[in-house]
Motif scaffolding. Structure first.
Motif: not given
Lengths: 117, 301
Positions: B77-85
């Motif tokens: 799905g596209t609801e939560d974005l990957p965590i990118v710092d």
């Protein structure tokens, strides 16, 4: 770079691990999803993020080390600027002294005219 | 009669001395001003390259976020974005370096002012005015014309010499300083190279493996400028992205090299000026080289 060979070796190893992940991230993430769902994907991503932090931490440490090799460079640069500025003021003073003497002489001249000497 | 001859010879000697010393000191002043001007260019260019590296962090963040979304399986799905710092270089260190190179430019600005200002003329003019004021007082006998002009000439000469001496002295100070600045610049270089290589790999290596179903061919056709068939569009786009990023990275590396070379030429110019018999041609050649190097940098960016 004032290199510490051990630090360099660690940096290279982390860099290679990151490169390996990036070249295979699609496969790794797909496999993680098949085996453990979204949570497994997030765990893989978190590992990747941690590796990046480690890599940047080493780069930043090297920046700090390099700065520490020249601890007084800023002070020396400011000091040189101030010394040159002082020299400019000193050279300007010569003309200013004569200008002040001229003002005094002008004043004396006016006083002599006033008293009709 | 013999008094008149003596006075004439003295006047000739003073004039000769003024002309001779004026030549050398004039050259030192001219070169000091040129070094001052070029030194400012080098300091400003160095600070600018550090700012470029700093700004690149935002490009890196956006690219990694984009590719992080693309490599995830569609089923997630596209609801939560990957965590990118944000992979930031330590801001204190970056700011410190920018300030350092800007301060270096200020030191050279001061050298330019020291060299360009006609302090001797200012002093001589002040002495002449003082003489005129004395001559205007009727109760005081006039200063003889010869003495009056010799006074202002000698004052000018002394100031001229002091100015040239100071320019040489501070050129030596700056020569030592520039050596340390260049050493720091070269020490940092490996860090910047690693940083740039990392940014490239984090985006391009992942983009290259991104599966075809992530791309909209109609949209891609608007972006890819090459006249290839649809089946080649995805790979052509990936190649285009790699070329875009490589071009920017190469540009930043060229800027880093240019500043390094400019530091080296500045160091050479200083070294030559502090020699007992400096070769003015060599100094001018080094300074002209800085103009060319940094001029290319300006043209390319």
């Amino acid at each position: 770079m004032n290199n510490d060979p051990k630090k360099d070796a660690v940096l290279e190893e982390i860099g290679e691990a990151l490169n390996a992940y990036e070249s295979n991230s699609v496969d790794l993430i797909n496999r993680a999803f098949q085996e453990g769902g979204p949570q497994a994907v997030k765990a893989v991503e978190a590992e990747y993020t941690a590796l990046q932090h480690a890599y940047y931490d080493l780069l930043n440490r090297q920046l700090v080390t390099n700065s520490a090799t020249y601890p007084n460079l800023m002070d020396q640069t400011i000091d040189a600027t101030n010394q040159i500025k002082n020299s400019i003021s000193g050279l300007e003073k010569v003309a200013n002294v004569f200008k002040a003497m001229k003002q005094t002489v002008d004043l004396v001249g006016r006083v002599l005219v006033l008293f009709g000497v | 009669m013999s008094q008149t001859i003596k006075r004439s010879i003295s006047a000739l000697l003073i004039a000769g001395l003024l002309i001779l010393s004026g030549c050398d000191e004039g050259a030192v002043r001219k070169l000091g001003a040129k070094i001052g001007s070029r030194g400012q260019d080098v300091g400003t260019a160095a600070a600018k390259v550090i700012a470029e590296l700093d700004e690149f962090e935002q490009v890196d963040y956006e690219q990694r976020l984009r590719v992080g979304i693309l490599v995830r399986p569609p089923a997630m799905g596209t609801e939560d974005l990957p965590i990118v710092d944000h992979n930031k270089l330590e801001q204190d260190q970056i700011t410190q370096r920018e300030k350092l190179y800007k301060q270096l430019a200020k030191a050279y600005a001061a050298l330019q002012t020291l060299s360009e200002t006609a302090f001797a003329d200012q002093s001589a003019a002040a002495v002449t005015e003082l003489n005129n004021s004395i001559n205007n007082i009727k109760a005081v006998p006039n200063i003889p014309v010869g003495v009056s002009s010799a006074l202002s000439g000698l004052t000018g000469l002394i100031v001229d010499r002091k100015q040239a001496k100071d320019i040489r002295k501070y050129s030596l100070t700056l020569a030592n300083l520039i050596k340390a600045h260049r050493a720091l610049w070269e020490s940092d270089r490996q860090i910047w190279d690693n940083y740039l290589a990392r940014i490239r790999s984090a985006y391009i290596d992942q983009l290259n493996k991104t599966e075809a179903d992530r791309f909209d061919l109609q949209q891609l056709r608007k972006i890819v400028t090459y006249p290839y068939a649809d089946s080649y569009l995805i790979n052509t786009y990936k190649a285009q992205e790699a070329a875009r990023l490589d071009s920017r990275i190469t540009e930043i590396k060229e800027h880093l090299d240019a500043v390094d070379e400019a530091f080296s030429q500045l160091e050479k110019a200083h070294k030559e000026l502090t020699e007992e018999k400096p070769s003015y041609d060599d100094i001018v050649s080094s300074l002209d080289r800085i103009v060319t190097i940094l001029g290319e940098l300006k043209t390319n960016s």
